[in-house]
Design an enzyme around this catalytic site. Structure first.
Site: not given
Length: 430
Positions: A201, A136, A255
């Protein structure tokens, strides 16, 4: 490190547990549940049932040392117990659910899982998100730094940042599309509005057990004793907000608006049969510094855990279509082990406390079928994916639902699952 509770020959008098895809008797995950008007309390998933652990304790069927923590409508006090106490608790619970002599007493304390409401497992004092998925990190880095995707510190230090514990929510609670500043490359100035590049995610959540006192680091040889269990984690990301705000300090509003965790905590003890050797580092990579290296951790610090991501759009839901699999990854793609991130977190004397949550960061594999985010799958929006019903996606739209699943498998062991971690995207609120 395994015992009778892991035996593939062990069966339960709870018939639905035998052969259950997620919750056979070899699993015994812990969670917080409620039924009807009764308040939240500790329980364990067994097949398609949930066992009321406090009710079992009131009958005197559990060790006295474990009774007080079960009064708490969170698992924090249980996580704080020493590892040997948690091991004994698991052994007793396995006995109660496998030995017919306890059936008459225990069976009335089972509830149909379909009738139960599941809650956040713990009061999360602190939440830290790491970046241990090297594939990632490479894939994202290539989009911004094609010639140098990994920054020079990545292979020396487990990278992480402190997230927002207050916005962690249990599976099933909808996520509201965040508002924020975003600036596209062709725009001169930023504008504020709903995120246009909302993403998921695929992560593993790590629940902290006893923890350490401030100023007292955790030795890597002891790090496993401070891991109470595991779950699934979707750390939702607003990629456009993130691209504008992350320099120079890192993630913030992109986030902290919502993170979703699965309700069941698969204990560290349940995962013992599924521990495996950490993948050797590629030739030329630096060895971990001494405080991050332990021979036993390298020998069994990785997890034989399959990780799956599914997408269910509003249109698919209305048509009765099955969710579409976006990717299939695995925990073995983590560059740093769980023990290493726990050790590094406390290495400067930071105190970890029972119920703290660590995220591994997005776990992607090395091929296109194992990518853990739409940012990677669509290459930053350049290559939208086409779903079986003809819809296309670069990033998530309102009404989309992301579903994460995980299954631990190993030769000679009964597979165990983590249950689901899911949430629907709702429109932004002005």
């Amino acid at each position: 490190m395994t015992d009778q509770t892991h035996s593939p020959d062990l069966t339960s008098w709870v018939k639905s547990a035998n052969g259950h895809a997620d919750f056979p008797i070899q699993n015994l995950p812990l969670g917080i549940f409620s039924v009807g008007t009764e308040g939240p309390r500790a329980g364990t998933a067994i097949g398609d049932k949930v066992l009321d652990l406090w009710a079992v304790a009131e009958l005197g069927l559990l060790p006295r040392a474990d009774v007080v923590p079960l009064e708490d409508p969170t698992l924090n006090a249980f996580f704080a117990l020493p590892k040997e106490t948690r091991v004994a608790f698991r052994a007793r619970l396995s006995e109660l659910l496998s030995d017919e002599q306890y059936r008459d007493q225990v069976e009335p304390l089972l509830h149909d899982a379909a009738d139960c409401t599941l809650h956040l497992p713990a009061r999360i004092g602190d939440y830290t998100d790491f970046y241990v998925g090297i594939h990632h990190a490479m894939n994202i880095g290539k989009q911004f730094r094609p010639d140098n995707p990994l920054l020079p510190n990545y292979k020396y230090v487990p990278i992480g940042y402190h997230g927002r514990a207050s916005s962690v929510r249990v599976s099933g609670e909808s996520v509201v599309r965040p508002l924020g500043q975003r600036k596209a490359p062709d725009e001169d100035v930023p504008t504020r509005g709903p995120s246009r590049r909302l993403d998921y995610e695929l992560e593993l959540g790590v629940w902290i057990g006893p923890g350490n006192d401030l100023g007292h680091p955790i030795d890597i040889a002891d790090a496993g004793d401070h891991v109470a269990g595991f779950g699934l984690l979707n750390d939702w990301s607003a990629r456009d907000l993130q691209g504008w705000e992350y320099q120079p300090l890192g993630p913030f509003l992109a986030k902290n608006f919502h993170s979703t965790v699965s309700p069941w905590v698969v204990t560290a003890e349940a995962m013992d049969p599924f521990r495996k050797r950490q993948a050797p580092r590629p030739e030329g990579d630096p060895a971990p510094l001494d405080y991050l290296h332990d021979a036993d951790d390298q020998a069994r610090g990785s997890l034989a855990l399959e990780l799956d991501t599914f997408l269910l759009t509003a249109k698919m839901r209305e048509a009765g279509d099955a969710p579409h699999r976006l990717s299939k990854s695995a925990a073995e793609h983590m560059y740093w082990t769980v023990a290493q991130i726990v050790t590094h977190h406390a290495s400067n004397g930071c105190d970890l406390r029972p119920g703290d949550l660590l995220g591994t960061g997005t776990i992607s594999g090395s091929d296109e079928e194992s990518l853990g985010s739409l940012m990677e799958i669509s290459q930053g929006g350049k290559t939208p994916i086409t779903l079986p019903n003809g819809e296309t996606r670069s990033f998530l739209e309102d009404g989309d639902e992301i579903i994460l699943k995980a299954t631990a498998r190993a030769d000679g062991a009964v597979p165990i699952g983590f249950g689901e971690c899911r949430a629907v995207v709702m429109p932004a609120r002005a």
